[in-house]
Design an enzyme around this catalytic site. Structure first.
Site, PDB file in Angstrom:
ATOM      1  N   CYS A  75      -8.602   6.396   3.355  1.00  0.00           N
ATOM      2  CA  CYS A  75      -8.510   6.565   4.623  1.00  0.00           C
ATOM      3  C   CYS A  75      -8.802   7.839   5.116  1.00  0.00           C
ATOM      4  O   CYS A  75      -8.616   9.007   4.717  1.00  0.00           O
ATOM      5  CB  CYS A  75      -6.756   6.551   5.027  1.00  0.00           C
ATOM      6  SG  CYS A  75      -6.496   7.054   6.636  1.00  0.00           S
ATOM      7  N   GLN A  84       0.906  -1.250  -0.090  1.00  0.00           N
ATOM      8  CA  GLN A  84      -0.057  -0.104   0.116  1.00  0.00           C
ATOM      9  C   GLN A  84       1.180   1.298   0.126  1.00  0.00           C
ATOM     10  O   GLN A  84       1.877   1.326   0.851  1.00  0.00           O
ATOM     11  CB  GLN A  84      -1.146   0.196   1.273  1.00  0.00           C
ATOM     12  CG  GLN A  84      -1.866   1.310   1.158  1.00  0.00           C
ATOM     13  CD  GLN A  84      -2.849   1.242   2.086  1.00  0.00           C
ATOM     14  OE1 GLN A  84      -2.590   1.374   3.642  1.00  0.00           O
ATOM     15  NE2 GLN A  84      -4.145   1.083   2.052  1.00  0.00           N
TER      16      GLN A  84
END
Length: 73
Positions: free
Chosen positions: A35, A4
């Site tokens: 996020c 990621q």
């Protein structure tokens, strides 16, 4: 294994994907666009990226062209 990466700069994200692709041999690269943490969104990364479709397009293009593995968000 998926790696990621997070950020808002297409060139930086492409470099990060390339850096992680060679020595670690991931099966995919994941761009963090979900996020909602304030410390992430305050630097225009994570879910804050979704406010700028053009930037998301440039990021995806740069990262997809940088690595030989699938890219997802």
């Amino acid at each position: 294994m998926s790696v990621q990466i997070a950020g808002a700069d297409p060139v930086m994200l492409a470099e990060a994907a390339k850096f992680n692709a060679d020595p670690r041999r991931p099966t995919s690269s994941d761009i963090n666009m979900g996020c909602p943490a304030k410390k992430v969104c305050n630097v225009a990364a994570g879910s804050a990226l979704l406010r700028d479709e053009g930037l998301v397009g440039r990021i995806l293009e740069a990262v997809v062209n940088a690595v030989p593995v699938p890219v997802h968000d």
